[in-house]
Write an enzyme that holds these catalytic residues in place. Structure first.
Site, PDB file in Angstrom:
ATOM      1  N   LYS A 170       1.370  -1.003   0.505  1.00 33.34           N
ATOM      2  CA  LYS A 170       0.294   0.280   0.114  1.00 33.34           C
ATOM      3  C   LYS A 170       0.922   1.210  -0.369  1.00 33.34           C
ATOM      4  CE  LYS A 170      -1.860   2.999   2.172  1.00 33.34           C
ATOM      5  NZ  LYS A 170      -1.104   4.120   1.234  1.00 33.34           N
ATOM      6  N   GLY A 201      -4.394   3.655  -1.879  1.00 33.63           N
ATOM      7  CA  GLY A 201      -5.284   3.822  -1.278  1.00 33.63           C
ATOM      8  C   GLY A 201      -5.472   4.897  -0.223  1.00 33.63           C
ATOM      9  N   GLY A 203      -4.664   5.656   4.001  1.00 33.81           N
ATOM     10  CA  GLY A 203      -3.649   5.562   4.273  1.00 33.81           C
ATOM     11  C   GLY A 203      -4.420   4.540   5.971  1.00 33.81           C
ATOM     12  N   PRO A 204      -5.598   5.485   6.431  1.00 34.74           N
ATOM     13  CA  PRO A 204      -6.574   4.993   7.134  1.00 34.74           C
ATOM     14  C   PRO A 204      -7.901   4.370   7.237  1.00 34.74           C
ATOM     15  CG  PRO A 204      -6.906   7.485   7.009  1.00 34.74           C
ATOM     16  CD  PRO A 204      -5.840   7.043   6.424  1.00 34.74           C
ATOM     17  N   GLY A 207      -4.518   0.743   3.947  1.00 35.20           N
ATOM     18  CA  GLY A 207      -3.531   1.040   4.548  1.00 35.20           C
ATOM     19  C   GLY A 207      -3.825  -0.004   6.352  1.00 35.20           C
ATOM     20  N   GLU A 245      10.117   1.975  10.695  1.00 41.39           N
ATOM     21  CA  GLU A 245      10.675   2.874  10.088  1.00 41.39           C
ATOM     22  C   GLU A 245      10.599   4.104   9.943  1.00 41.39           C
ATOM     23  OE1 GLU A 245      13.737   2.398  10.025  1.00 41.39           O
ATOM     24  OE2 GLU A 245      13.706   0.174   8.726  1.00 41.39           O
ATOM     25  N   CYS A 279      14.421  11.374   6.188  1.00 41.63           N
ATOM     26  CA  CYS A 279      13.666  11.210   7.690  1.00 41.63           C
ATOM     27  C   CYS A 279      14.962  11.541   8.190  1.00 41.63           C
ATOM     28  CB  CYS A 279      12.925   9.770   7.554  1.00 41.63           C
ATOM     29  SG  CYS A 279      13.883   8.447   6.910  1.00 41.63           S
ATOM     30  N   GLU A 369      10.319  16.538  14.207  1.00 40.04           N
ATOM     31  CA  GLU A 369      10.509  16.526  12.823  1.00 40.04           C
ATOM     32  C   GLU A 369      10.057  17.887  11.809  1.00 40.04           C
ATOM     33  OE1 GLU A 369       9.469  13.346  10.879  1.00 40.04           O
ATOM     34  OE2 GLU A 369      11.500  12.631  10.070  1.00 40.04           O
TER      35      GLU A 369
HETATM   36  P1  NAD Z   1       2.367   9.097   7.468  1.00 37.08           P
HETATM   37  O1  NAD Z   1       3.105   8.420   8.611  1.00 37.08           O
HETATM   38  O2  NAD Z   1       1.421   9.258   7.126  1.00 37.08           O
HETATM   39  O3  NAD Z   1       1.774   8.119   6.140  1.00 37.08           O
HETATM   40  C1  NAD Z   1       3.023   6.744   5.259  1.00 37.08           C
HETATM   41  C2  NAD Z   1       1.532   5.860   5.155  1.00 37.08           C
HETATM   42  O4  NAD Z   1       0.854   5.259   5.880  1.00 37.08           O
HETATM   43  C3  NAD Z   1       1.321   5.903   3.635  1.00 37.08           C
HETATM   44  O5  NAD Z   1       1.215   4.867   2.991  1.00 37.08           O
HETATM   45  C4  NAD Z   1       0.682   5.505   4.553  1.00 37.08           C
HETATM   46  O6  NAD Z   1      -1.137   5.832   3.304  1.00 37.08           O
HETATM   47  C5  NAD Z   1       0.268   5.407   5.312  1.00 37.08           C
HETATM   48  N1  NAD Z   1      -1.174   5.326   6.697  1.00 37.08           N
HETATM   49  C6  NAD Z   1      -1.229   6.279   7.095  1.00 37.08           C
HETATM   50  N2  NAD Z   1      -2.183   6.538   8.605  1.00 37.08           N
HETATM   51  C7  NAD Z   1      -2.038   5.019   8.152  1.00 37.08           C
HETATM   52  C8  NAD Z   1      -2.818   3.914   8.727  1.00 37.08           C
HETATM   53  N3  NAD Z   1      -3.836   5.021  10.379  1.00 37.08           N
HETATM   54  N4  NAD Z   1      -2.923   3.056   9.321  1.00 37.08           N
HETATM   55  C9  NAD Z   1      -2.119   2.091   8.294  1.00 37.08           C
HETATM   56  N5  NAD Z   1      -1.333   2.990   6.882  1.00 37.08           N
HETATM   57  C10 NAD Z   1      -1.968   4.341   7.284  1.00 37.08           C
HETATM   58  O7  NAD Z   1       3.636   9.947   6.670  1.00 37.08           O
HETATM   59  P2  NAD Z   1       4.123  10.732   5.714  1.00 37.08           P
HETATM   60  O8  NAD Z   1       3.902  11.871   5.903  1.00 37.08           O
HETATM   61  O9  NAD Z   1       2.759   9.615   4.631  1.00 37.08           O
HETATM   62  O10 NAD Z   1       5.131  10.925   5.985  1.00 37.08           O
HETATM   63  C11 NAD Z   1       6.545  11.639   6.368  1.00 37.08           C
HETATM   64  C12 NAD Z   1       6.761  10.557   7.098  1.00 37.08           C
HETATM   65  O11 NAD Z   1       7.973   9.211   6.979  1.00 37.08           O
HETATM   66  C13 NAD Z   1       8.084  11.470   7.840  1.00 37.08           C
HETATM   67  O12 NAD Z   1       7.871  11.369   9.436  1.00 37.08           O
HETATM   68  C14 NAD Z   1      10.003  11.034   7.952  1.00 37.08           C
HETATM   69  O13 NAD Z   1      10.254  10.340   8.752  1.00 37.08           O
HETATM   70  C15 NAD Z   1       8.995   9.163   8.463  1.00 37.08           C
HETATM   71  N6  NAD Z   1       9.924   8.400   7.392  1.00 37.08           N
HETATM   72  C16 NAD Z   1      10.476   7.834   7.999  1.00 37.08           C
HETATM   73  C17 NAD Z   1      11.568   6.615   7.305  1.00 37.08           C
HETATM   74  C18 NAD Z   1      12.462   5.722   7.275  1.00 37.08           C
HETATM   75  O14 NAD Z   1      13.385   5.089   7.329  1.00 37.08           O
HETATM   76  N7  NAD Z   1      12.398   5.561   9.085  1.00 37.08           N
HETATM   77  C19 NAD Z   1      11.886   7.258   5.934  1.00 37.08           C
HETATM   78  C20 NAD Z   1      10.964   7.833   4.931  1.00 37.08           C
HETATM   79  C21 NAD Z   1      10.355   8.679   5.948  1.00 37.08           C
END
Ligand code: NAD
Length: 462
Positions: A170, A201, A203-204, A207, A245, A279, A369
Protein backbone atom coordinates in the site's frame (compact mmCIF):
# COMPACT_ATOMS: atom_id res chain seq x y z
CA UNK A 1 3.59 7.78 -17.47
CA UNK A 2 0.27 6.03 -17.47
CA UNK A 3 -2.10 5.70 -14.51
CA UNK A 4 -3.78 2.30 -14.16
CA UNK A 5 -7.37 2.43 -13.00
CA UNK A 6 -7.16 -0.95 -11.28
CA UNK A 7 -5.18 -2.87 -8.68
CA UNK A 8 -2.30 -5.19 -9.52
CA UNK A 9 -3.45 -8.42 -7.88
CA UNK A 10 -2.53 -12.03 -8.67
CA UNK A 11 -0.45 -11.10 -11.68
CA UNK A 12 -2.93 -8.81 -13.48
CA UNK A 13 -4.53 -5.36 -13.31
CA UNK A 14 -8.01 -5.92 -11.91
CA UNK A 15 -10.91 -3.50 -11.47
CA UNK A 16 -11.05 -1.89 -8.04
CA UNK A 17 -13.90 -2.71 -5.68
CA UNK A 18 -15.10 0.86 -5.20
CA UNK A 19 -15.43 3.94 -7.39
CA UNK A 20 -13.48 6.39 -5.25
CA UNK A 21 -10.27 7.72 -6.74
CA UNK A 22 -7.21 9.68 -5.62
CA UNK A 23 -5.98 12.61 -7.70
CA UNK A 24 -2.24 12.76 -8.17
CA UNK A 25 -0.99 16.35 -8.18
CA UNK A 26 2.27 17.75 -9.53
CA UNK A 27 3.65 19.88 -6.65
CA UNK A 28 5.45 22.25 -9.06
CA UNK A 29 2.34 23.51 -10.90
CA UNK A 30 -0.46 22.07 -8.75
CA UNK A 31 -2.02 20.32 -11.78
CA UNK A 32 -3.68 16.91 -11.58
CA UNK A 33 -1.51 14.50 -13.55
CA UNK A 34 -3.32 11.24 -12.93
CA UNK A 35 -5.93 9.40 -10.95
CA UNK A 36 -5.66 6.05 -9.20
CA UNK A 37 -8.29 3.98 -7.42
CA UNK A 38 -8.77 4.38 -3.68
CA UNK A 39 -8.72 0.81 -2.43
CA UNK A 40 -11.24 -0.60 0.02
CA UNK A 41 -10.95 -3.29 2.66
CA UNK A 42 -12.27 -5.72 0.03
CA UNK A 43 -9.44 -4.83 -2.39
CA UNK A 44 -6.97 -5.44 0.43
CA UNK A 45 -8.61 -8.76 1.29
CA UNK A 46 -8.46 -9.91 -2.35
CA UNK A 47 -4.79 -8.98 -2.51
CA UNK A 48 -3.94 -10.72 0.78
CA UNK A 49 -5.72 -13.89 -0.38
CA UNK A 50 -3.70 -13.83 -3.61
CA UNK A 51 -0.48 -13.38 -1.61
CA UNK A 52 -1.42 -16.27 0.73
CA UNK A 53 -2.21 -18.55 -2.18
CA UNK A 54 1.13 -17.76 -3.81
CA UNK A 55 3.14 -18.18 -0.60
CA UNK A 56 3.80 -21.95 -0.52
CA UNK A 57 5.06 -22.00 -4.10
CA UNK A 58 7.29 -18.94 -3.76
CA UNK A 59 8.63 -19.98 -0.35
CA UNK A 60 9.67 -23.33 -1.87
CA UNK A 61 11.36 -21.71 -4.89
CA UNK A 62 15.14 -22.32 -4.77
CA UNK A 63 17.09 -19.18 -3.73
CA UNK A 64 18.88 -19.20 -7.09
CA UNK A 65 15.55 -18.76 -8.87
CA UNK A 66 14.47 -15.98 -6.51
CA UNK A 67 17.87 -14.34 -7.13
CA UNK A 68 17.27 -14.58 -10.89
CA UNK A 69 13.89 -12.82 -10.56
CA UNK A 70 15.46 -10.05 -8.48
CA UNK A 71 18.25 -9.65 -11.03
CA UNK A 72 15.60 -9.41 -13.75
CA UNK A 73 13.76 -6.80 -11.65
CA UNK A 74 16.96 -4.78 -11.33
CA UNK A 75 17.44 -5.00 -15.11
CA UNK A 76 13.91 -3.70 -15.75
CA UNK A 77 14.54 -0.82 -13.33
CA UNK A 78 17.72 -0.05 -15.28
CA UNK A 79 15.91 -0.19 -18.62
CA UNK A 80 13.11 2.05 -17.33
CA UNK A 81 15.20 4.41 -15.19
CA UNK A 82 14.33 7.51 -17.21
CA UNK A 83 10.64 6.75 -16.85
CA UNK A 84 11.12 6.22 -13.10
CA UNK A 85 12.91 9.56 -12.76
CA UNK A 86 10.24 11.39 -14.78
CA UNK A 87 7.42 9.82 -12.78
CA UNK A 88 8.99 10.68 -9.41
CA UNK A 89 9.64 14.23 -10.62
CA UNK A 90 6.03 14.57 -11.78
CA UNK A 91 4.43 13.42 -8.52
CA UNK A 92 7.02 14.44 -5.91
CA UNK A 93 8.35 17.57 -7.62
CA UNK A 94 12.06 16.81 -7.17
CA UNK A 95 14.36 18.25 -9.84
CA UNK A 96 14.90 15.74 -12.66
CA UNK A 97 18.66 15.47 -12.07
CA UNK A 98 18.06 14.49 -8.43
CA UNK A 99 15.39 12.02 -9.49
CA UNK A 100 17.83 10.41 -11.90
CA UNK A 101 20.79 10.36 -9.50
CA UNK A 102 18.89 9.25 -6.38
CA UNK A 103 15.24 8.26 -6.86
CA UNK A 104 15.94 6.07 -9.91
CA UNK A 105 19.49 4.95 -9.07
CA UNK A 106 19.20 3.90 -5.41
CA UNK A 107 16.47 1.29 -6.04
CA UNK A 108 18.62 -0.24 -8.79
CA UNK A 109 21.50 -0.60 -6.32
CA UNK A 110 19.22 -2.08 -3.65
CA UNK A 111 17.47 -4.54 -6.01
CA UNK A 112 20.91 -5.56 -7.31
CA UNK A 113 22.26 -6.05 -3.80
CA UNK A 114 19.41 -8.44 -2.96
CA UNK A 115 19.86 -10.37 -6.22
CA UNK A 116 23.45 -11.04 -5.12
CA UNK A 117 22.64 -11.69 -1.49
CA UNK A 118 19.88 -14.20 -2.30
CA UNK A 119 22.30 -16.22 -4.39
CA UNK A 120 24.88 -16.45 -1.59
CA UNK A 121 22.94 -16.21 1.70
CA UNK A 122 23.10 -19.21 4.07
CA UNK A 123 19.39 -20.06 4.39
CA UNK A 124 20.50 -23.12 6.34
CA UNK A 125 23.21 -23.32 9.00
CA UNK A 126 24.60 -25.88 11.41
CA UNK A 127 24.65 -24.98 15.11
CA UNK A 128 26.05 -27.81 17.25
CA UNK A 129 23.71 -30.75 16.84
CA UNK A 130 21.07 -28.61 15.11
CA UNK A 131 20.39 -27.49 11.59
CA UNK A 132 18.76 -24.05 11.59
CA UNK A 133 16.57 -23.22 8.60
CA UNK A 134 15.87 -19.57 7.84
CA UNK A 135 12.32 -19.61 6.49
CA UNK A 136 10.14 -16.80 5.13
CA UNK A 137 7.93 -15.07 7.71
CA UNK A 138 4.95 -15.33 5.34
CA UNK A 139 2.71 -12.68 3.83
CA UNK A 140 4.09 -9.15 4.20
CA UNK A 141 1.93 -6.03 4.33
CA UNK A 142 4.19 -3.18 3.18
CA UNK A 143 3.11 0.44 3.78
CA UNK A 144 5.37 3.14 2.35
CA UNK A 145 5.73 6.95 2.37
CA UNK A 146 6.14 9.40 -0.50
CA UNK A 147 9.52 10.98 0.21
CA UNK A 148 11.65 8.38 -1.61
CA UNK A 149 8.78 6.69 -3.40
CA UNK A 150 10.60 3.88 -5.19
CA UNK A 151 13.47 3.40 -2.75
CA UNK A 152 11.08 2.83 0.15
CA UNK A 153 9.18 0.23 -1.87
CA UNK A 154 12.27 -1.63 -3.07
CA UNK A 155 13.85 -1.56 0.41
CA UNK A 156 10.87 -3.68 1.56
CA UNK A 157 9.83 -5.71 -1.47
CA UNK A 158 13.30 -6.85 -2.59
CA UNK A 159 14.32 -8.44 0.75
CA UNK A 160 10.80 -9.85 1.23
CA UNK A 161 10.95 -11.61 -2.14
CA UNK A 162 14.55 -12.66 -1.46
CA UNK A 163 13.39 -14.33 1.78
CA UNK A 164 10.56 -16.20 0.02
CA UNK A 165 7.76 -14.00 1.39
CA UNK A 166 4.86 -12.71 -0.68
CA UNK A 167 3.79 -9.08 -0.50
CA UNK A 168 0.85 -6.70 -0.57
CA UNK A 169 2.00 -3.09 -0.99
CA UNK A 170 0.00 0.00 0.00
CA UNK A 171 2.03 2.99 -1.23
CA UNK A 172 1.62 6.63 -0.19
CA UNK A 173 -1.35 8.58 -1.58
CA UNK A 174 0.89 11.31 -3.05
CA UNK A 175 3.10 9.00 -5.13
CA UNK A 176 1.05 6.03 -6.39
CA UNK A 177 2.18 6.32 -10.02
CA UNK A 178 5.73 5.29 -9.11
CA UNK A 179 4.25 2.29 -7.28
CA UNK A 180 2.21 1.32 -10.34
CA UNK A 181 5.34 1.56 -12.47
CA UNK A 182 7.08 -0.73 -9.97
CA UNK A 183 4.24 -3.27 -10.28
CA UNK A 184 4.74 -3.25 -14.05
CA UNK A 185 8.47 -3.86 -13.49
CA UNK A 186 7.77 -6.81 -11.17
CA UNK A 187 5.46 -8.26 -13.81
CA UNK A 188 8.05 -7.80 -16.57
CA UNK A 189 10.68 -9.45 -14.38
CA UNK A 190 8.65 -12.68 -14.43
CA UNK A 191 7.78 -12.79 -10.74
CA UNK A 192 4.94 -15.36 -10.44
CA UNK A 193 1.33 -14.21 -10.05
CA UNK A 194 0.31 -13.37 -6.49
CA UNK A 195 3.85 -13.00 -5.15
CA UNK A 196 3.61 -9.20 -5.37
CA UNK A 197 0.33 -7.29 -5.19
CA UNK A 198 -0.45 -3.59 -5.19
CA UNK A 199 -3.43 -1.82 -3.61
CA UNK A 200 -3.45 1.97 -3.90
CA UNK A 201 -5.55 3.91 -1.42
CA UNK A 202 -5.84 6.07 1.64
CA UNK A 203 -3.83 5.29 4.78
CA UNK A 204 -6.72 5.18 7.24
CA UNK A 205 -8.74 2.94 4.86
CA UNK A 206 -6.55 0.64 2.74
CA UNK A 207 -3.46 1.03 4.95
CA UNK A 208 -5.36 0.28 8.12
CA UNK A 209 -7.16 -2.70 6.50
CA UNK A 210 -3.78 -4.13 5.50
CA UNK A 211 -2.25 -3.61 8.93
CA UNK A 212 -5.27 -5.27 10.58
CA UNK A 213 -5.68 -8.16 8.16
CA UNK A 214 -5.34 -11.54 9.91
CA UNK A 215 -3.81 -13.00 6.74
CA UNK A 216 -0.77 -10.72 7.04
CA UNK A 217 2.14 -12.15 9.05
CA UNK A 218 4.45 -9.13 9.07
CA UNK A 219 3.61 -5.46 8.72
CA UNK A 220 6.54 -3.43 7.45
CA UNK A 221 5.80 0.27 7.74
CA UNK A 222 7.78 3.40 6.90
CA UNK A 223 6.26 6.72 7.77
CA UNK A 224 5.45 9.00 10.66
CA UNK A 225 5.91 8.04 14.28
CA UNK A 226 2.22 8.79 14.96
CA UNK A 227 0.97 6.21 12.45
CA UNK A 228 3.81 3.81 13.31
CA UNK A 229 2.68 3.77 16.92
CA UNK A 230 -0.84 2.71 15.86
CA UNK A 231 0.48 0.03 13.57
CA UNK A 232 2.77 -1.27 16.32
CA UNK A 233 -0.21 -1.44 18.69
CA UNK A 234 -2.32 -3.34 16.14
CA UNK A 235 0.52 -5.77 15.48
CA UNK A 236 1.08 -6.24 19.20
CA UNK A 237 -2.58 -7.06 19.79
CA UNK A 238 -2.49 -9.66 17.01
CA UNK A 239 0.98 -11.00 18.00
CA UNK A 240 2.23 -10.22 14.52
CA UNK A 241 5.73 -9.32 13.39
CA UNK A 242 6.25 -5.64 12.78
CA UNK A 243 9.02 -3.46 11.36
CA UNK A 244 8.77 0.30 11.79
CA UNK A 245 10.96 2.88 10.07
CA UNK A 246 9.83 6.19 11.53
CA UNK A 247 10.89 9.79 11.91
CA UNK A 248 14.19 11.38 12.80
CA UNK A 249 15.82 14.55 14.13
CA UNK A 250 19.42 13.74 13.46
CA UNK A 251 22.44 15.71 14.68
CA UNK A 252 25.36 16.89 12.59
CA UNK A 253 28.08 17.28 15.23
CA UNK A 254 31.00 19.46 14.16
CA UNK A 255 33.86 19.01 16.62
CA UNK A 256 36.33 21.92 16.97
CA UNK A 257 39.11 20.05 15.11
CA UNK A 258 36.96 19.56 11.99
CA UNK A 259 37.21 21.28 8.62
CA UNK A 260 34.42 23.71 9.50
CA UNK A 261 33.61 24.97 5.99
CA UNK A 262 33.38 21.45 4.58
CA UNK A 263 31.30 20.16 7.49
CA UNK A 264 28.86 23.07 7.21
CA UNK A 265 28.55 22.89 3.42
CA UNK A 266 27.97 19.14 3.33
CA UNK A 267 25.59 19.51 6.26
CA UNK A 268 23.49 22.14 4.48
CA UNK A 269 23.42 20.06 1.29
CA UNK A 270 22.29 17.05 3.31
CA UNK A 271 19.31 18.97 4.74
CA UNK A 272 18.27 20.75 1.53
CA UNK A 273 18.40 17.72 -0.78
CA UNK A 274 14.94 16.32 -1.59
CA UNK A 275 13.64 19.64 -0.17
CA UNK A 276 14.39 18.45 3.34
CA UNK A 277 12.03 15.50 3.04
CA UNK A 278 14.53 12.90 4.19
CA UNK A 279 13.91 11.04 7.42
CA UNK A 280 17.64 10.68 8.08
CA UNK A 281 18.50 14.36 7.34
CA UNK A 282 20.88 16.05 9.80
CA UNK A 283 18.45 18.81 10.68
CA UNK A 284 20.29 19.91 13.84
CA UNK A 285 23.78 21.27 13.28
CA UNK A 286 25.80 21.34 16.52
CA UNK A 287 28.73 23.80 16.58
CA UNK A 288 31.22 24.75 19.34
CA UNK A 289 30.51 28.21 20.76
CA UNK A 290 33.89 29.58 19.53
CA UNK A 291 33.05 28.65 15.94
CA UNK A 292 29.34 29.36 16.10
CA UNK A 293 29.14 32.74 14.34
CA UNK A 294 31.40 31.61 11.52
CA UNK A 295 29.38 28.40 11.05
CA UNK A 296 26.10 30.33 10.96
CA UNK A 297 27.47 32.69 8.30
CA UNK A 298 28.72 29.76 6.22
CA UNK A 299 25.39 27.94 6.56
CA UNK A 300 23.40 31.02 5.53
CA UNK A 301 25.61 31.47 2.47
CA UNK A 302 25.34 27.80 1.51
CA UNK A 303 21.54 27.77 1.94
CA UNK A 304 21.12 30.92 -0.16
CA UNK A 305 22.85 29.11 -3.04
CA UNK A 306 20.10 26.48 -2.95
CA UNK A 307 17.43 29.13 -3.54
CA UNK A 308 16.17 28.00 -6.92
CA UNK A 309 17.83 24.58 -7.02
CA UNK A 310 15.47 22.67 -4.79
CA UNK A 311 12.01 21.47 -5.68
CA UNK A 312 8.79 22.11 -3.79
CA UNK A 313 7.62 20.03 -0.86
CA UNK A 314 5.11 17.34 -1.67
CA UNK A 315 1.75 19.03 -1.05
CA UNK A 316 0.02 22.13 0.31
CA UNK A 317 -0.46 20.61 3.76
CA UNK A 318 3.24 19.85 4.06
CA UNK A 319 4.13 23.39 2.95
CA UNK A 320 1.88 24.88 5.63
CA UNK A 321 3.34 22.53 8.22
CA UNK A 322 6.90 23.54 7.37
CA UNK A 323 6.07 27.26 7.35
CA UNK A 324 4.34 26.84 10.68
CA UNK A 325 7.48 25.32 12.16
CA UNK A 326 9.62 28.23 10.91
CA UNK A 327 7.20 30.69 12.50
CA UNK A 328 7.16 28.71 15.72
CA UNK A 329 10.96 28.71 15.77
CA UNK A 330 11.00 32.51 15.52
CA UNK A 331 8.31 32.84 18.18
CA UNK A 332 10.43 30.72 20.53
CA UNK A 333 13.55 32.85 19.96
CA UNK A 334 15.32 31.50 16.86
CA UNK A 335 16.78 33.93 14.31
CA UNK A 336 16.26 33.48 10.55
CA UNK A 337 19.60 33.88 8.73
CA UNK A 338 18.46 32.43 5.38
CA UNK A 339 15.03 31.82 3.85
CA UNK A 340 11.95 32.25 5.99
CA UNK A 341 8.27 31.31 6.08
CA UNK A 342 7.15 33.46 3.10
CA UNK A 343 6.30 31.55 -0.10
CA UNK A 344 9.13 32.16 -2.58
CA UNK A 345 6.73 31.96 -5.52
CA UNK A 346 3.00 32.05 -6.21
CA UNK A 347 2.57 28.64 -7.77
CA UNK A 348 3.76 25.32 -6.44
CA UNK A 349 4.39 24.11 -2.92
CA UNK A 350 7.78 25.81 -2.53
CA UNK A 351 9.52 26.68 0.73
CA UNK A 352 12.73 28.73 0.78
CA UNK A 353 15.85 26.94 2.03
CA UNK A 354 15.89 28.18 5.61
CA UNK A 355 18.54 28.37 8.31
CA UNK A 356 17.58 29.12 11.91
CA UNK A 357 20.32 30.33 14.26
CA UNK A 358 20.28 30.69 18.06
CA UNK A 359 18.24 27.52 18.32
CA UNK A 360 18.35 25.94 21.77
CA UNK A 361 17.68 22.34 22.55
CA UNK A 362 14.33 22.92 24.23
CA UNK A 363 12.77 24.67 21.20
CA UNK A 364 10.16 22.88 19.09
CA UNK A 365 12.34 23.20 15.97
CA UNK A 366 15.12 21.35 17.82
CA UNK A 367 12.87 18.51 18.93
CA UNK A 368 10.23 17.84 16.28
CA UNK A 369 10.66 16.57 12.77
CA UNK A 370 9.93 19.37 10.28
CA UNK A 371 10.35 17.43 7.01
CA UNK A 372 11.17 20.49 4.94
CA UNK A 373 14.27 22.50 3.91
CA UNK A 374 14.94 23.89 7.38
CA UNK A 375 18.23 23.65 9.28
CA UNK A 376 18.58 24.55 12.97
CA UNK A 377 22.04 25.56 14.21
CA UNK A 378 22.70 24.93 17.90
CA UNK A 379 25.63 26.00 20.09
CA UNK A 380 27.49 23.64 22.45
CA UNK A 381 30.00 24.36 25.22
CA UNK A 382 32.16 21.24 25.15
CA UNK A 383 32.09 17.65 23.90
CA UNK A 384 29.93 16.34 26.73
CA UNK A 385 27.45 19.12 26.09
CA UNK A 386 27.41 18.24 22.37
CA UNK A 387 26.74 14.59 23.18
CA UNK A 388 23.94 15.48 25.58
CA UNK A 389 22.27 17.71 22.96
CA UNK A 390 22.81 15.17 20.15
CA UNK A 391 21.14 12.43 22.22
CA UNK A 392 18.48 14.75 23.65
CA UNK A 393 15.51 13.89 21.43
CA UNK A 394 13.08 10.98 21.27
CA UNK A 395 14.57 10.04 17.89
CA UNK A 396 17.74 8.17 16.88
CA UNK A 397 17.79 7.45 13.16
CA UNK A 398 21.02 8.91 11.77
CA UNK A 399 23.66 11.57 12.33
CA UNK A 400 27.09 12.82 11.37
CA UNK A 401 30.33 13.62 13.16
CA UNK A 402 33.18 15.71 11.82
CA UNK A 403 36.66 15.88 13.39
CA UNK A 404 40.27 16.42 12.34
CA UNK A 405 41.07 12.78 13.07
CA UNK A 406 38.75 9.94 12.09
CA UNK A 407 39.37 8.20 15.44
CA UNK A 408 38.10 11.23 17.35
CA UNK A 409 34.90 11.26 15.29
CA UNK A 410 34.44 7.50 15.71
CA UNK A 411 34.84 7.75 19.50
CA UNK A 412 32.08 10.37 19.59
CA UNK A 413 29.84 8.44 17.17
CA UNK A 414 30.04 5.34 19.38
CA UNK A 415 28.40 7.31 22.17
CA UNK A 416 25.51 8.55 20.02
CA UNK A 417 22.11 6.90 20.47
CA UNK A 418 21.36 6.47 16.79
CA UNK A 419 21.29 3.82 14.06
CA UNK A 420 23.66 5.35 11.49
CA UNK A 421 26.46 7.91 11.70
CA UNK A 422 28.43 9.32 8.76
CA UNK A 423 32.05 9.98 9.70
CA UNK A 424 33.60 13.06 8.05
CA UNK A 425 31.06 12.91 5.22
CA UNK A 426 31.00 9.11 4.69
CA UNK A 427 29.05 7.92 1.65
CA UNK A 428 25.66 6.16 1.57
CA UNK A 429 26.10 2.39 1.67
CA UNK A 430 23.16 0.34 0.34
CA UNK A 431 24.43 -2.72 2.26
CA UNK A 432 24.65 -1.04 5.69
CA UNK A 433 21.73 -1.64 8.08
CA UNK A 434 19.40 1.35 8.22
CA UNK A 435 16.95 1.92 11.06
CA UNK A 436 16.30 3.64 14.31
CA UNK A 437 17.17 3.70 17.97
CA UNK A 438 14.46 4.91 20.35
CA UNK A 439 11.27 6.23 18.68
CA UNK A 440 12.83 6.20 15.21
CA UNK A 441 11.71 2.63 14.82
CA UNK A 442 11.97 -1.09 15.23
CA UNK A 443 14.00 -3.27 12.89
CA UNK A 444 16.51 -2.62 10.13
CA UNK A 445 16.38 -2.31 6.36
CA UNK A 446 18.96 -2.92 3.61
CA UNK A 447 21.67 -5.54 3.18
CA UNK A 448 21.80 -8.81 5.09
CA UNK A 449 20.28 -7.22 8.21
CA UNK A 450 17.29 -6.14 6.13
CA UNK A 451 16.87 -9.67 4.81
CA UNK A 452 16.72 -11.23 8.29
CA UNK A 453 13.64 -9.10 9.08
CA UNK A 454 11.70 -11.27 6.62
CA UNK A 455 13.03 -14.60 7.92
CA UNK A 456 12.14 -16.75 10.89
CA UNK A 457 14.19 -19.66 12.18
CA UNK A 458 13.34 -23.31 12.58
CA UNK A 459 15.85 -25.55 14.37
CA UNK A 460 16.03 -29.27 13.72
CA UNK A 461 17.97 -31.26 16.35
CA UNK A 462 19.95 -34.39 15.51
P1 NAD B 1 2.48 8.84 7.13
O1 NAD B 1 2.74 8.07 8.35
O2 NAD B 1 1.37 9.80 7.12
O3 NAD B 1 2.18 7.85 5.92
C1 NAD B 1 3.01 6.77 5.60
C2 NAD B 1 2.17 5.66 4.98
O4 NAD B 1 1.26 5.19 5.96
C3 NAD B 1 1.33 6.10 3.78
O5 NAD B 1 1.28 5.05 2.84
C4 NAD B 1 -0.03 6.32 4.40
O6 NAD B 1 -1.07 6.17 3.49
C5 NAD B 1 -0.06 5.22 5.44
N1 NAD B 1 -1.00 5.45 6.55
C6 NAD B 1 -1.45 6.64 7.04
N2 NAD B 1 -2.32 6.42 8.05
C7 NAD B 1 -2.42 5.08 8.20
C8 NAD B 1 -3.16 4.23 9.08
N3 NAD B 1 -3.98 4.73 10.00
N4 NAD B 1 -3.00 2.90 8.95
C9 NAD B 1 -2.16 2.40 8.05
N5 NAD B 1 -1.45 3.13 7.18
C10 NAD B 1 -1.58 4.46 7.25
O7 NAD B 1 3.85 9.50 6.76
P2 NAD B 1 4.19 10.41 5.51
O8 NAD B 1 3.71 11.78 5.77
O9 NAD B 1 3.72 9.75 4.28
O10 NAD B 1 5.80 10.35 5.52
C11 NAD B 1 6.56 11.20 6.28
C12 NAD B 1 7.08 10.50 7.51
O11 NAD B 1 7.76 9.29 7.18
C13 NAD B 1 8.10 11.31 8.23
O12 NAD B 1 7.81 11.32 9.60
C14 NAD B 1 9.41 10.60 7.97
O13 NAD B 1 10.40 10.78 8.91
C15 NAD B 1 8.98 9.21 7.87
N6 NAD B 1 9.96 8.42 7.12
C16 NAD B 1 10.77 7.54 7.78
C17 NAD B 1 11.71 6.81 7.08
C18 NAD B 1 12.62 5.83 7.76
O14 NAD B 1 13.18 4.99 7.10
N7 NAD B 1 12.78 5.88 9.06
C19 NAD B 1 11.82 6.97 5.73
C20 NAD B 1 10.98 7.86 5.08
C21 NAD B 1 10.05 8.59 5.79
Amino acid sequence: MKAHDGMYIDGAWRPADGRDAIDVVNPVDEQVIGRVPAGTALDVDTAVRAARAALPGWAATPPAERAARLAALRDVLVARKDEVAETVTAELGSPLKFSQAVHAAAPIAVAGSYAELTATYAFEEKVGNSVVHHEPVGVVGAITPWNYPLHQIVAKVAPALAAGCTVVLKPAEDTPLTAQLFAEAVHEAGVPAGVFNLVTGLGPVAGQALAEHPGVDLVSFTGSTAVGRRIGALAGAAVKNVALELGGKSANVILPSADLAKAVNVGVANVMSNSGQTCSAWTRMLVHRDQYDEAVALAAEAAAKYGDRIGPVVNAKQRERVRGYIEKGVAEGARIVAGGPEAPQEQGYFVSPTVLADVTEDMTVAQEEIFGPVLSVLRYEDEEDALRIANGTVYGLAGAVWAGEEAEAVAFARRMETGQVDINGGRFNPLAPFGGYKQSGVGRELGAHGLTEYLQTKSLQF
